[in-house]
Design an enzyme around this catalytic site. Sequence first.
Site, PDB file in Angstrom:
ATOM      1  CG  ASP A 117      66.562  71.019  -1.493  1.00 32.41           C
ATOM      2  OD1 ASP A 117      67.071  72.004  -2.064  1.00 32.41           O
ATOM      3  OD2 ASP A 117      66.057  70.058  -2.101  1.00 32.41           O
ATOM      4  CG  ASP A 146      71.570  77.090  -0.841  1.00 26.03           C
ATOM      5  OD1 ASP A 146      71.717  76.821  -2.045  1.00 26.03           O
ATOM      6  OD2 ASP A 146      70.757  76.508  -0.115  1.00 26.03           O
ATOM      7  N   GLY A 203      77.529  76.496   2.346  1.00 28.14           N
ATOM      8  CA  GLY A 203      76.620  76.373   1.216  1.00 28.14           C
ATOM      9  C   GLY A 203      75.304  75.702   1.554  1.00 28.14           C
ATOM     10  CG  HIS A 204      71.790  73.133  -0.830  1.00 30.61           C
ATOM     11  ND1 HIS A 204      70.692  73.954  -0.767  1.00 30.61           N
ATOM     12  CD2 HIS A 204      71.307  71.886  -1.075  1.00 30.61           C
ATOM     13  CE1 HIS A 204      69.595  73.249  -0.985  1.00 30.61           C
ATOM     14  NE2 HIS A 204      69.938  71.992  -1.159  1.00 30.61           N
ATOM     15  CG  PHE A 205      74.142  69.612   1.517  1.00 31.41           C
ATOM     16  CD1 PHE A 205      73.087  68.777   1.834  1.00 31.41           C
ATOM     17  CD2 PHE A 205      74.403  69.859   0.177  1.00 31.41           C
ATOM     18  CE1 PHE A 205      72.307  68.194   0.855  1.00 31.41           C
ATOM     19  CE2 PHE A 205      73.620  69.285  -0.815  1.00 31.41           C
ATOM     20  CZ  PHE A 205      72.566  68.447  -0.475  1.00 31.41           C
TER      21      PHE A 205
END
Length: 313
Positions: free
Chosen positions: A129, A263, A289-291
């Site tokens: 990120d 994500d 997802g994102h993590f």
Amino acid sequence: MMYTRVIAAAGLAAALLMGVAHADDVKTQVHYRYEQVGNVKVFYREAGNPAAPKVLMLHGFAASSFMYRDLIPALADRYHVIAPDLPAFGFTEAPGREEYSYTFSQLAKTIGAFTEQLKLDKYALVVHDYGAPVGWRLAAAHPKRVSAIISQNGNAYEEGLGDGWAPIQKYWREPTQQNREALRDFPTPESIKWQYLEGVSDKSSVSPDGYTLEGLQITRPGNAEIQLDLVLDYANNVAMYPDFQKFFREYQPPLLAVWGKNDPFFLPEGAQAWTRDIPEADIRFYDTGHFALETHGDEIIPVIREFLDKSIR
């Protein structure tokens, strides 16, 4: 007599084994330190032999070096691992907005000085990120220092920007107070929890520690405004994507992308785009997802270790 010798030999072997185990424990022990860099007191996690190949880990939003809590000891038996908290995140102590410019350029200057003070003259980059545009700036400024790149949902291509960026992009085009206020729910504990859980099929696999800690950090006085400053400045990262892509094309660093394909912010297309500039890039997707490290660490960490062993050892 023979019995005594056998017992003595067994005791010596046990002692040697205990010594090896203790040495391994020492090598993988994580230390928690601070380094004063200008007017920022940078907190960082460090493990491994300082003579070993170096790995620099840069976290993103909404996280800190805590997101690498499992990855650091998993690499520290072979690598010297350093994971700082960016200014305005984690335990790093940084001034308010009046004394420090919260832009990605300034974050990169602080982390760049941090690497020089710690004499990190060559290192593999692990980014996520916000850590990605900080890392890309370091790489573009000193390309020969970067031995390899591992990106976990750290973007460098416009096609990687998902629909979740729409209200933010509106703020970029029209940086009015009204559009800033429309993003007021972004730097909140509720939004942070959503980011950790969105795209995860089995939400019980996400430890509450990460989003709870980051939710507490975001409520510190002044931090929400700093995060909105960074959201606005992210437009400058996108504007620099061609420069970052030029670095990838010219220097062909070994690159591994380990990507949570669900994500909402950084799409799989952003990871796949690397193959245009680095044909040998290793691109892997995970159903999360994102993590991604929060839910798929058991799968991803061995892949990272194998990649580093092949690329820089």
